[in-house]
Design a protein around this motif. Structure first.
Motif, mmCIF file in Angstrom:
data_model
loop_
_atom_site.group_PDB
_atom_site.id
_atom_site.type_symbol
_atom_site.label_atom_id
_atom_site.label_comp_id
_atom_site.label_asym_id
_atom_site.label_seq_id
_atom_site.Cartn_x
_atom_site.Cartn_y
_atom_site.Cartn_z
ATOM 1 N N THR A 1 0.722 -1.191 0.169
ATOM 2 C CA THR A 1 -0.060 0.091 0.103
ATOM 3 C C THR A 1 0.701 1.219 -0.151
ATOM 4 O OG1 THR A 1 -0.039 0.091 2.450
ATOM 5 C CG2 THR A 1 -1.878 -1.109 1.178
ATOM 6 N N GLY A 2 2.090 1.060 0.267
ATOM 7 C CA GLY A 2 3.033 2.320 0.317
ATOM 8 C C GLY A 2 3.311 2.709 1.738
ATOM 9 N N THR A 3 2.689 2.006 2.831
ATOM 10 C CA THR A 3 2.744 2.289 4.224
ATOM 11 C C THR A 3 3.020 0.946 4.696
ATOM 12 O OG1 THR A 3 0.672 2.559 5.208
ATOM 13 C CG2 THR A 3 1.766 4.467 4.294
ATOM 14 N N VAL A 4 3.792 0.901 5.904
ATOM 15 C CA VAL A 4 3.916 -0.256 6.598
ATOM 16 C C VAL A 4 2.679 -0.438 7.677
ATOM 17 C CG1 VAL A 4 5.030 0.673 9.021
ATOM 18 C CG2 VAL A 4 5.406 -1.554 8.224
ATOM 19 N N ASP A 5 2.043 0.428 8.102
ATOM 20 C CA ASP A 5 0.747 0.312 8.813
ATOM 21 C C ASP A 5 -0.146 -0.084 7.752
ATOM 22 O OD1 ASP A 5 -0.855 1.076 11.167
ATOM 23 O OD2 ASP A 5 -1.988 2.038 9.654
ATOM 24 N N GLY A 6 -0.346 0.418 6.628
ATOM 25 C CA GLY A 6 -1.286 -0.188 5.693
ATOM 26 C C GLY A 6 -1.174 -1.601 5.267
ATOM 27 N N ASP A 7 0.044 -1.839 4.874
ATOM 28 C CA ASP A 7 0.607 -3.173 4.621
ATOM 29 C C ASP A 7 0.358 -4.524 5.483
ATOM 30 O OD1 ASP A 7 1.406 -2.172 2.249
ATOM 31 O OD2 ASP A 7 3.579 -2.500 2.711
ATOM 32 N N LEU A 8 0.710 -4.111 6.925
ATOM 33 C CA LEU A 8 0.404 -4.953 7.870
ATOM 34 C C LEU A 8 -1.011 -4.969 8.310
ATOM 35 C CD1 LEU A 8 3.680 -4.265 10.165
ATOM 36 C CD2 LEU A 8 3.151 -6.258 8.632
ATOM 37 N N ARG A 9 -1.725 -4.021 8.445
ATOM 38 C CA ARG A 9 -3.262 -3.982 8.427
ATOM 39 C C ARG A 9 -3.909 -4.905 7.556
ATOM 40 N NH1 ARG A 9 -5.826 -0.516 11.744
ATOM 41 N NH2 ARG A 9 -4.014 0.912 11.619
ATOM 42 N N LEU A 10 -3.560 -4.727 6.140
ATOM 43 C CA LEU A 10 -4.116 -5.649 5.264
ATOM 44 C C LEU A 10 -3.778 -7.023 5.343
ATOM 45 C CD1 LEU A 10 -4.300 -3.553 2.199
ATOM 46 C CD2 LEU A 10 -6.211 -4.242 3.445
ATOM 47 N N LEU A 11 -2.618 -7.297 5.536
ATOM 48 C CA LEU A 11 -1.927 -8.652 5.754
ATOM 49 C C LEU A 11 -2.649 -9.297 7.177
ATOM 50 C CD1 LEU A 11 0.080 -10.659 4.895
ATOM 51 C CD2 LEU A 11 1.931 -9.816 6.861
ATOM 52 N N ALA A 12 -2.952 -8.662 8.265
ATOM 53 C CA ALA A 12 -3.349 -9.116 9.521
ATOM 54 C C ALA A 12 -4.810 -9.412 9.239
ATOM 55 C CB ALA A 12 -3.238 -8.075 10.637
ATOM 56 N N ARG A 13 -5.655 -8.348 8.544
ATOM 57 C CA ARG A 13 -6.960 -8.651 8.157
ATOM 58 C C ARG A 13 -7.147 -9.877 7.186
ATOM 59 N NH1 ARG A 13 -10.237 -2.780 7.966
ATOM 60 N NH2 ARG A 13 -9.919 -2.255 9.795
ATOM 61 N N GLY A 14 -6.279 -10.235 6.191
ATOM 62 C CA GLY A 14 -6.283 -11.271 5.361
ATOM 63 C C GLY A 14 -6.226 -12.558 6.205
ATOM 64 N N LEU A 15 -5.343 -12.401 7.156
ATOM 65 C CA LEU A 15 -5.147 -13.291 8.012
ATOM 66 C C LEU A 15 -6.282 -13.831 8.796
ATOM 67 C CD1 LEU A 15 -3.312 -15.966 9.132
ATOM 68 C CD2 LEU A 15 -2.123 -14.240 10.688
ATOM 69 N N ALA B 1 6.298 -12.195 3.280
ATOM 70 C CA ALA B 1 5.703 -11.181 4.209
ATOM 71 C C ALA B 1 6.806 -9.997 4.492
ATOM 72 C CB ALA B 1 4.774 -11.383 5.175
ATOM 73 N N GLU B 2 8.076 -10.745 4.484
ATOM 74 C CA GLU B 2 9.324 -9.865 4.828
ATOM 75 C C GLU B 2 9.425 -8.795 4.004
ATOM 76 O OE1 GLU B 2 12.333 -12.523 5.542
ATOM 77 O OE2 GLU B 2 11.642 -13.711 7.093
ATOM 78 N N PRO B 3 9.230 -8.637 2.963
ATOM 79 C CA PRO B 3 9.544 -7.334 1.845
ATOM 80 C C PRO B 3 8.484 -6.367 2.647
ATOM 81 C CG PRO B 3 9.440 -9.188 0.515
ATOM 82 C CD PRO B 3 8.963 -9.820 1.818
ATOM 83 N N ILE B 4 7.525 -6.518 3.188
ATOM 84 C CA ILE B 4 6.670 -5.463 3.622
ATOM 85 C C ILE B 4 7.795 -4.688 4.830
ATOM 86 C CG2 ILE B 4 4.862 -4.733 5.456
ATOM 87 C CD1 ILE B 4 3.156 -7.317 4.158
ATOM 88 N N VAL B 5 8.294 -5.291 5.625
ATOM 89 C CA VAL B 5 9.120 -4.759 6.537
ATOM 90 C C VAL B 5 10.530 -4.235 6.147
ATOM 91 C CG1 VAL B 5 10.605 -5.109 8.884
ATOM 92 C CG2 VAL B 5 8.498 -6.357 8.507
ATOM 93 N N THR B 6 11.110 -4.724 5.032
ATOM 94 C CA THR B 6 12.099 -4.161 4.517
ATOM 95 C C THR B 6 11.826 -2.963 3.742
ATOM 96 O OG1 THR B 6 12.861 -6.532 3.873
ATOM 97 C CG2 THR B 6 14.025 -4.776 2.595
ATOM 98 N N ARG B 7 10.589 -2.935 3.050
ATOM 99 C CA ARG B 7 10.284 -1.788 2.383
ATOM 100 C C ARG B 7 10.101 -0.566 3.450
ATOM 101 N NH1 ARG B 7 6.631 -5.303 -0.730
ATOM 102 N NH2 ARG B 7 4.964 -4.294 0.725
ATOM 103 N N ALA B 8 9.638 -0.785 4.537
ATOM 104 C CA ALA B 8 9.601 0.139 5.560
ATOM 105 C C ALA B 8 10.496 0.744 6.381
ATOM 106 C CB ALA B 8 8.587 -0.616 6.780
ATOM 107 N N VAL B 9 11.576 -0.177 6.197
ATOM 108 C CA VAL B 9 13.089 0.225 6.835
ATOM 109 C C VAL B 9 13.654 1.147 5.479
ATOM 110 C CG1 VAL B 9 15.444 -0.440 7.320
ATOM 111 C CG2 VAL B 9 13.299 -1.758 8.074
ATOM 112 N N GLY B 10 13.463 0.863 4.352
ATOM 113 C CA GLY B 10 13.677 1.630 3.203
ATOM 114 C C GLY B 10 13.193 3.154 3.218
#
Length: 178
Positions: free
Chosen positions: A60-74, A115-124
């Motif tokens: 989504t372009g943000t770590v919050d958005g990415d993790l939120r969608l990932l968690a909601r999908g799970l 899923a790890e690229p979500i965090v890697t992108r957020a660090v970047g």
């Protein structure tokens, strides 16, 4: 694959047969045996494919958005019949079968890796500190949801998913998951 998951959800591992899967799929059992030598191989492929397609990895372009969608999908997956089937297999006597135990490790390792690229992108982007462990962040998001399903039998809804993400991000931003 759908027939295998449906049989797992309905009959559980011990009662699942290739004959029943073939009947449900509308094919002859020899069609199934041409591709899979036994029910464990069939189950492994069904589980691996199902998890990968039903819980997409967002960007989504943000770590919050990415993790939120990932968690909601799970969370949605855990509430659904496919999630119930997978958990039933992973927690039954099937988990002791070498093929299933191996598949469980492979499937969940693959999910973490994807899923790890979500965090890697957020660090970047500077949203999370350098040196953070991407797998630890993803596990911190998923663990409370699995805990609710497996231990406390609490609802696994969007609100629970969002709380899980908030807690994981707070820990990550404070260096607790490095």
């Amino acid at each position: 694959m759908a027939a295998t998951l449906a049989e797992l959800a309905e009959m559980r591992y011990a009662a699942l047969t290739v004959d029943a899967v073939a009947r449900r799929a509308g094919v002859h059992k020899t069609t199934v045996y041409r591709r899979w030598k036994d029910k464990d191989g069939l189950i492994v492929d069904a589980l691996a494919g199902q998890i990968a397609t039903e819980i997409p990895i967002p960007d989504t372009g943000t770590v919050d958005g990415d993790l939120r969608l990932l968690a909601r999908g799970l969370a949605a997956w855990l509430r659904g019949p496919s999630g119930a089937a997978v958990l039933a297999v992973m927690l039954s006597e099937a988990a002791l079968a070498p093929g299933i135990a191996e598949a469980r490790a492979r499937i969940f390792h693959d999910r973490l890796r994807r899923a790890e690229p979500i965090v890697t992108r957020a660090v970047g982007r500077g949203e999370l500190p350098a040196g953070i462990d991407p797998a630890a962040v993803v596990k911190a998001v998923a663990a409370p949801l699995y805990f609710r399903v497996l231990i406390t039998a609490e609802p696994v809804d969007d609100e629970a998913a969002d709380r899980s993400v908030a807690a994981a991000l707070a820990a990550a931003r404070n260096g607790g998951l490095g």
